[in-house]
Enzyme design. Structure first.
Site, PDB file in Angstrom:
ATOM      1  N   ASP A  90      -5.550  -8.137   2.245  1.00  0.00           N
ATOM      2  CA  ASP A  90      -5.804  -6.936   3.024  1.00  0.00           C
ATOM      3  C   ASP A  90      -4.617  -5.975   2.881  1.00  0.00           C
ATOM      4  OD1 ASP A  90      -7.437  -5.613   5.217  1.00  0.00           O
ATOM      5  OD2 ASP A  90      -5.498  -5.791   6.217  1.00  0.00           O
ATOM      6  N   GLU A  98      -6.556  -4.915  -1.700  1.00  0.00           N
ATOM      7  CA  GLU A  98      -6.683  -3.480  -1.485  1.00  0.00           C
ATOM      8  C   GLU A  98      -5.395  -2.811  -1.969  1.00  0.00           C
ATOM      9  OE1 GLU A  98      -9.441  -2.573   2.273  1.00  0.00           O
ATOM     10  OE2 GLU A  98      -7.633  -3.693   2.822  1.00  0.00           O
TER      11      GLU A  98
END
Length: 624
Positions: free
Chosen positions: A502, A531
């Site tokens: 994340d 990400e």
């Protein structure tokens, strides 16, 4: 509660001084504000901080697009520590603006006014309680400057309070957070062993905690999870800022915490390396992990080529797999890890349900949204949450267990779920959130070593690029070690076949490359994706972002170019994509098909991959 942002800084043509240009919220033009810092902006006002530390509110006029300091609706200002609301620029007294240790013998000072360096070091004094520390030198880049450096005769003791005083500027408590970034701190306090936490054997359990600024540490053991008080065992100071203790005998199931004396306070904290916890993660539990393996547990995984381009990933929220009333799961399995063991369920029309439906899609990997212990759900009365609020990184979430009060049950049931996926030919991957925590103040590592775990700005405030109130300082050696150790643990103990990071752009490149190296040594077919958005307070050259993929072989990032190219903008709901009629988006779709590599000649990539396998192509995921 205001946050200071410097992102709008620029330079006026022909002028060498930095300028802050603020767009009016109404779009009526720009105003140069020099030399100020933007604090916040709303529809009717802009708040700025000037060099004197004053927060000034520039109120909008009734006419849209005009922001003024002298209009009929006025201007007001505040100074840190002063209750007065000012309506004009006050005369600022001589004072310390900031004082920070940059290493064990250096203090960086910012003063509200210039000082002549000829005044000498003797004008400054440093005290630690009743103790006076000798100031050796006073340095600065100019003969008269407001930025000065004090050099001390001896090392300071981090974790205790130091106050710097001056006859003209008064007294100021020195901030020690920046010393954590110094080479001298890293050299003295980086522990490289693999035995942090509780190391269990039937004969004894050893405990090792990294607490370099603590003056004392105790291991506290409890007779049960609900016991209101425990027994304290003093721990001994050991290598590189660690503290150790040992208890003889079989301690499987022992409930424990640490009490750490630091900076005049005593904090009780969960072991950051705990592998089992009591309900809601309040206390750690010693665990014999060999007793948490399901029948037939082994490290064999479904066949996979190991090529990232062959991975087809299905993202799954554990609770959502089995909560819908139309699916014929037993009530006791709804929302639980155990729902994964029902592999041949059929719906009312004979269609596959649950894991069988996922397998029917032809995917290779099932990515579980966070299954580490997160803070926002009461495990005794579960409700829905995404799970992006870490509490105990190395423990499964208890709300997905049929018995969250049993420390071993959640471990056994998560392993059973993974084994069940493997039996269906599906590999399991894990969504990990190492970029922020649920609550920085109560996070165990912050209670143990205050300030070390998080990035701060020049004023000592927590940065918030994550949007969750804090950013984990992955670039610091012991934070990096924890992240790498944690990922290795999940890969080895739970047999995960991949990790999705994340907000990976908030993590530094070196940390991510170490993660990749360690996972490759465990199993080269383990995939690493994340990400890679360009965000946060790290220098661009250090971010694990899309633009730095050439420095991160074997790590892949989400491709927002093909996402927005196919379906339209995430951030503008009125902007369509290629499938909804904006055919000019075709090149963005083509770029993604080519993995944003240089293969797509004549196609403009928003970012370029050295290897097409570093592009994670998608149209929709849980976020964006």
């Amino acid at each position: 509660g205001l946050e200071i942002m410097e992102g709008l800084r620029g330079h006026m043509s022909g002028i060498g001084l930095p300028t802050y240009v603020v767009d009016s919220p109404h779009g009526g033009g720009k105003i140069p504000l020099m030399p100020n810092y933007l604090v916040s902006m709303s529809d009717d006002a802009v708040i700025l901080r000037n060099y004197e530390g004053m927060l000034v509110r520039y109120q909008a006029e009734d006419k849209p697009g005009t922001i003024t300091k002298t209009g009929t609706r006025g201007v007001s200002g505040l100074i840190q520590g002063d209750k007065t609301i000012y309506y004009s620029q006050p005369n600022v007294d001589s004072r310390f603006v900031a004082a920070t240790f940059s290493d064990f013998r250096t203090i960086e000072l910012q003063l509200s006014q210039d000082i002549a360096l000829t005044s000498g070091a003797n004008d400054f004094s440093l005290t630690n309680g009743p103790k006076v520390i000798s100031v050796k030198n006073l340095n600065g880049t100019e003969k008269a400057t407001s930025y000065v450096q004090l050099t001390l005769d001896s090392d300071v003791v981090i974790g205790t309070n130091y106050t710097v005083t001056h006859p003209k500027f008064g007294a100021y408590l020195v901030d020690d957070n920046k010393i954590y970034d110094s080479p001298s701190f890293a050299e003295k306090y980086t522990y490289t062993g693999d035995d942090l936490g509780a190391t269990y054997t039937k004969e004894k359990t050893k405990f090792r905690l990294w607490a370099p600024v603590a003056s004392s540490v105790s291991l506290v053991t409890y007779s049960s999870a609900a016991a209101s008080s425990g027994s304290s065992i003093p721990m001994k100071s050991d290598l590189n800022g660690t503290w150790v203790a040992e208890i003889s005998g079989d301690q499987d199931g022992l409930v424990y915490t640490y009490k750490v004396a630091v900076g005049g306070n005593t904090n009780e904290a969960v072991d950051p390396y705990a592998r089992a916890v009591t309900i809601n993660g309040k206390r750690g539990v010693v665990v014999d992990l060999s007793t948490t393996n399901p029948v037939g547990w082994n490290k064999t995984k479904p066949t996979f080529s190991g090529k990232s381009t062959d991975a087809i990933i299905y993202e799954l929220h554990v609770r959502d797999l089995s909560m819908d009333s139309s699916a014929p799961f037993p009530n006791e399995a709804r929302g639980k890890y155990t729902a994964f063991t029902y592999t041949n369920l059929k719906g009312s029309k004979g269609q596959p349900v649950g894991v069988a439906a996922i397998k029917d899609l032809g995917v290779t990997h099932v990515q579980l949204l966070p299954v580490f212990d997160f803070a926002s759900v009461d495990e005794s009365d579960p409700s829905f949450n995404w799970g992006y609020d870490p509490q105990n990184y190395n423990v499964p979430e208890g709300s997905y267990s049929t018995d969250p009060a049993n420390p071993k049950k959640r471990i056994l049931e998560l392993k059973t779920a993974i084994q069940s996926l493997h039996s269906q030919g599906l590999r399991a991957t894990m969504d990990v959130v190492y970029n922020h925590v649920y609550d920085a103040r109560s996070f165990s590592e912050n209670l143990i070593t205050p300030g070390y775990w998080f990035r701060t700005d020049s004023s000592g405030n927590l940065t918030n690029a994550s949007g969750c109130g804090n950013d984990v300082a992955s670039e610091r050696p012991m934070v990096r070690k924890f992240i790498v150790d944690s990922v290795k643990y999940w890969a080895q103990e739970y047999n995960f076949s991949g990790f999705r990071f994340d907000l990976m752009g908030l993590i530094d490149i070196t940390t991510m490359n170490q993660v990749r190296k360690e996972l490759t040594s465990i199993d080269p077919s383990i995939i690493v994706i994340g990400e890679g958005w360009n965000m946060g307070t790290l220098p661009n050259s250090q971010k694990a972002s899309q633009s730095n993929l050439d420095q991160m072989p074997g790590i892949s990032v989400f491709n927002d170019q093909i996402r927005d190219g196919v379906k339209g903008s995430v951030f503008s709901t009125t902007e369509p994509g290629w499938v909804t009629g904006m055919f000019s988006k075709a090149n963005s779709v083509k770029a993604g098909i080519a993995g944003n590599s240089n293969i797509g000649q004549g196609i403009l990539n928003s970012f370029t991959t050295p290897d097409p396998g570093q592009s994670v192509n998608y149209v929709e995921a849980h976020d964006n």
